[in-house]
Design an enzyme around this catalytic site. Structure first.
Site, PDB file in Angstrom:
ATOM      1  N   TYR A   1       0.875  -1.178   0.000  1.00  0.00           N
ATOM      2  CA  TYR A   1       0.000   0.000   0.000  1.00  0.00           C
ATOM      3  C   TYR A   1       0.913   1.229   0.000  1.00  0.00           C
ATOM      4  CZ  TYR A   1      -3.903   2.915   1.698  1.00  0.00           C
ATOM      5  OH  TYR A   1      -4.863   3.892   1.834  1.00  0.00           O
TER       6      TYR A   1
ATOM      7  N   ARG B   1      -5.293  10.437 -11.192  1.00  0.00           N
ATOM      8  CA  ARG B   1      -4.586  11.135 -10.100  1.00  0.00           C
ATOM      9  C   ARG B   1      -4.179  10.076  -9.090  1.00  0.00           C
ATOM     10  NH1 ARG B   1      -4.805  10.538  -5.134  1.00  0.00           N
ATOM     11  NH2 ARG B   1      -6.709  11.442  -4.381  1.00  0.00           N
TER      12      ARG B   1
ATOM     13  N   LYS C   1      -5.372  -1.308  -2.447  1.00  0.00           N
ATOM     14  CA  LYS C   1      -6.521  -1.049  -1.568  1.00  0.00           C
ATOM     15  C   LYS C   1      -7.234  -2.366  -1.260  1.00  0.00           C
ATOM     16  CE  LYS C   1      -6.489   3.575  -1.428  1.00  0.00           C
ATOM     17  NZ  LYS C   1      -6.656   4.478  -0.298  1.00  0.00           N
TER      18      LYS C   1
ATOM     19  N   GLU D   1     -11.532   5.285  -6.690  1.00  0.00           N
ATOM     20  CA  GLU D   1     -10.236   5.624  -6.097  1.00  0.00           C
ATOM     21  C   GLU D   1      -9.392   6.434  -7.072  1.00  0.00           C
ATOM     22  OE1 GLU D   1      -9.544   4.467  -2.839  1.00  0.00           O
ATOM     23  OE2 GLU D   1      -8.002   5.999  -3.066  1.00  0.00           O
ATOM     24  N   ASP D   2      -8.853   7.518  -6.601  1.00  0.00           N
ATOM     25  CA  ASP D   2      -7.860   8.301  -7.327  1.00  0.00           C
ATOM     26  C   ASP D   2      -8.317   8.739  -8.724  1.00  0.00           C
ATOM     27  OD1 ASP D   2      -6.497   7.953  -5.016  1.00  0.00           O
ATOM     28  OD2 ASP D   2      -4.709   7.072  -5.878  1.00  0.00           O
TER      29      ASP D   2
ATOM     30  N   ASP E   1     -11.417   8.901  -1.746  1.00  0.00           N
ATOM     31  CA  ASP E   1     -10.613  10.115  -1.571  1.00  0.00           C
ATOM     32  C   ASP E   1     -11.450  11.270  -1.038  1.00  0.00           C
ATOM     33  OD1 ASP E   1      -8.016   9.196  -2.701  1.00  0.00           O
ATOM     34  OD2 ASP E   1      -9.366   8.741  -4.351  1.00  0.00           O
TER      35      ASP E   1
ATOM     36  N   ASN F   1       0.213  12.144  -0.183  1.00  0.00           N
ATOM     37  CA  ASN F   1       0.976  10.911  -0.428  1.00  0.00           C
ATOM     38  C   ASN F   1       1.621  10.954  -1.798  1.00  0.00           C
ATOM     39  OD1 ASN F   1       0.095   9.631   1.999  1.00  0.00           O
ATOM     40  ND2 ASN F   1      -1.887   9.277   1.035  1.00  0.00           N
TER      41      ASN F   1
END
Ligand SMILES: NC(=O)c1ccc[n+]([C@@H]2O[C@H](COP(=O)([O-])OP(=O)(O)OC[C@H]3O[C@@H](n4cnc5c(N)ncnc54)[C@H](O)[C@@H]3O)[C@@H](O)[C@H]2O)c1
Ligand SMILES: O=C(O)C[C@H](O)C(=O)O
Ligand SMILES: [Mg+2]
Length: 672
Positions: free
Chosen positions: A142, A195, A213, A284-285, A308, A482
């Site tokens: 992760y 992203r 994840k 996600e992202d 997010d 991050n």
């Protein structure tokens, strides 16, 4: 019948048989090497990819992918064998070069490779290793190493994991989902790679984040590893380096946009919910431009959430409430906190909205409370508006809309607009539109400085020096971006400049800081990993139709915020250690189940009657809280029951009774 006509009949039936045999053979054969005789394979789908005798990986042509049920199981770009070898050799050489330059990244990557090979060979063993050593290996599978893995994905790619839906698959997705071998899928994590952490657009390489994840879903929430599915929606990339890279595995075209983009995501959602109607999809992202729009588009119809936006908000709220407690104040004092947020993207805006609502609830839960909560936030961003981009292109370097966002700013992102400060207010504070982060911190003297900007080092010496004037007895710094290099500051910088008495949290893990004199500056990890596995598990067990704000709030405020003891909080420990992630996930899940029932959203697990679930919840709530995860792991045939089932003699009979009921409930679902 004449001999001739008999011969004709025989030969035509023979021809038919030959035809059908030829068709059958052609559907089962492909060439392993150009110019060689075809190979006949009696396998299909993933079985071929997992068989070293037959697997050609990304070199399977599109027609072979269709014939062998491989479509969607590989990244979309077809490679030649030469390209595959080049990619492998490049990667091998890169490791040698990196190893001379510095040990840390290649060392983490080498660990990831070893774990990944184990994952390919023996999944049970992989998860046992991960669970038993979660503190050591979470940073590998992760954040932060997963970021490095995504960046180097073309080189690291060996065996595909998950599914790829590309813009070229439009119209095919409904049938493609059946190429996935599992009849039951509980959790999907999907990204479009636009992203990835703070690393920008990594295109198809972003699949690594979905895999990472889901590793935590298995390790922390006990979801059966055979029922998770990482998904990459490849609609192209705007990363110019990847567009030019001959070894890139994704579609080499610019990203789809507008209605065309939405059509692809719509088709994907329809396809997965048609095959697996009970699945939960975690977004996600996605770049913020789409993160909010897709969340609004699907959240009332599908069981989905955006990690997010919503997961991060919950984790941040829990940390912010912890910071209030660490100042020796009750949580109810939260609405008095002055909070400066750097970065108004999907995560920043998610946190701002949630924090404002939490404050408003604490001071009256009405319109005026909501309005007055707004004035506790100062938002600094660096968005370059479309107009400015244009002027930069034509060489007219005009001022960019960065710094403090006020109502004077043109083209403010509509999601950030509610947090634009009023001109009158900020004049009184000695500030103006576009004031720099350091100026804002100097004038506001905030209790909290929170970064979700993806800009490493944004909390510069000047900014941290300014925070020394904070009016708080214990200023809090949340450097949440991050991976590690993108953190707004390091804990060493924070403690050494602002002082020993601060609260510090970061999105990626850092070591605690030795402050001398036997004192330790605690570095908390403020990461959405403390919430998303429990949100997924709770939603699954409750069978909630959708994932409501209330369910997310319950997870964050009831549990995560209250998780740390007074003693820990006073020491500056506002988030738990990752080693307790299974316990936290269990409690988060229990809170989500309870709230789903209270809001009448729970439909039970599969055939479980919601009324029965409600009764169960009322009577056994406290027991559920302590046993939910063990029960789930036990009943879903998950091989690694996390903690031994509660065998304390005084509670054993009740526990067994609960197990019995839950077994009945869940086995109905499992037998479907
Ligand atoms: N800790 C966690 O759990 C967690 C959760 C989600 C996201 N994140 C991290 O947060 C970061 C941002 O994620 P996101 O989804 O909001 O990305 P995003 O791209 O949507 O938002 C980043 C925002 O920061 C702004 N920004 C850029 N430079 C800036 C500067 N110099 N000063 C102020 N603002 C600046 C951008 O204009 C943008 O609005 C990423 O690094 C991500 O990894 C952490
Ligand atoms: O992935 C993480 O570590 C947290 C968060 O989802 C992020 O995008 O940074
Ligand atoms: Mg994320």
């Amino acid at each position: 019948m004449s001999n001739f006509s008999r011969q004709m009949r025989l030969s035509s039936s023979m021809i038919r048989r030959l035809h059908s045999r030829a068709a059958d053979l052609s559907s089962r054969c492909f060439t392993t090497m150009e110019g060689h005789r075809p190979t006949i394979v009696h396998k299909r789908s993933l079985d071929i990819l997992h068989d070293p005798w037959f697997n050609k990986g990304t070199a399977f042509s599109m027609t072979e992918r269709d014939r062998l049920d491989l479509r969607g199981l590989l990244p979309p770009n077809v490679m030649s064998t030469e390209q595959q070898i080049e990619r492998f050799m490049d990667d091998l050489k890169r490791l040698a070069v990196n190893a001379r330059d510095g040990p840390s990244d290649p060392y983490a990557l080498a660990k990831w490779r070893i774990l990944n090979r184990l994952h390919d060979r023996n999944e049970t063993m992989y998860y046992k290793v991960l669970i038993a050593n979660i503190e050591e290996y979470a940073p590998i599978v992760y954040t932060p190493t997963v970021g490095l893995v995504c960046q180097n994905y073309s080189g690291l790619f060996r065996r595909p994991r998950g599914m790829y839906f590309s813009a070229a698959d439009r119209g095919e997705m409904m049938s493609m989902v059946y190429n996935w071998p599992a009849d039951q899928v509980d959790m999907i994590v999907v990204t479009d790679g636009s992203r990835i952490l703070g690393l920008g657009d990594l295109g198809v390489q972003g699949i690594g984040i979905a895999i990472g994840k889901l590793d935590l879903y298995v390790a922390a929430a006990g979801i059966n590893p055979q029922r998770v599915l990482p998904v990459m929606i490849d609609v192209g990339t705007n990363n110019e380096k990847l567009l030019k890279d001959p070894l890139y595995l994704g579609l080499q075209e610019h990203r789809l946009d507008g209605d065309e983009y939405i059509a692809v995501v719509d088709e994907f959602m329809e396809a997965v919910f048609t095959r697996w109607p009970h699945v939960i999809v975690q977004f996600e992202d996605f770049q913020s431009k789409w993160a909010f729009k897709l969340l609004q588009r699907y959240r009332d119809t599908y069981r989905m959430f955006n990690d997010d936006v919503q997961g991060t908000a919950g984790v941040a709220i829990a940390g912010l409430l912890g910071a209030v407690r660490a100042q020796g104040k009750p949580m109810i004092d939260f609405p008095k906190q002055k909070i400066v947020v750097a970065g108004a993207g999907s995560a920043g805006i998610g946190v701002l909205n949630a924090a404002r609502k939490t404050m408003a609830r604490m001071i009256g839960n009405n319109e005026s409370a909501f309005e007055s909560a707004r004035s506790q936030f100062w938002v600094v961003d660096a968005k370059v508006s479309k107009l400015i981009t244009l002027s930069l292109l034509v060489g007219m370097l005009s001022a960019s809309s960065s710094g403090l966002i006020t109502e004077e700013r043109e083209n403010v992102d509509p999601d950030a607009l509610p947090f634009a400060r009023k001109t009158k207010e900020i004049r009184r504070q000695g500030l103006k539109e576009g004031a720099s982060l350091a100026e804002v911190v100097r004038e506001v003297k905030p209790d909290v400085l929170l970064g979700l900007s993806a800009v490493g080092g944004l909390f510069s010496e000047e900014v941290l020096e300014a925070l020394k004037a904070s009016t708080s007895t214990r200023p809090a710094i949340f450097a949440m971006s991050n991976p590690t290099k993108n953190a707004e500051c390091t804990p060493e910088e924070a403690f050494s400049i602002v002082g020993d008495n601060i609260i510090f949290a970061s999105g990626s893990p850092f070591n605690d800081v030795d402050l001398g004199n036997g004192l330790i500056g605690h570095c908390n990890q403020g990461n959405n990993m403390y919430l998303f596995p429990g949100i997924g598990l709770g939603t699954l067990l409750s069978g909630s139709r959708v994932i409501s704000d209330g369910m997310l709030q319950a997870a964050a405020e009831w549990y995560l915020a209250a998780y740390m003891t007074e003693e820990e909080v006073v020491k500056g420990v506002i988030y738990p250690s990752i080693s307790s992630i299974r316990n936290i996930t269990k409690e988060v899940a229990a809170a989500v189940v309870k709230e789903a029932i209270d809001e009448d959203l729970a439909e039970g697990y599969r055939d479980m009657d919601p009324r029965e679930l409600r009764k169960l919840s009322q009577v056994y709530w406290s027991l559920m809280q302590s046993n939910l995860l063990s029960i789930w792991c036990f009943l879903s045939n998950f091989p690694y029951t996390p903690d031994s089932l509660d065998a304390d003699s005084s509670t054993q009979s009740k526990t067994l009774f609960l197990h019995f009921i839950m077994l009945k409930v869940i086995s109905q679902g499992l037998n479907n």
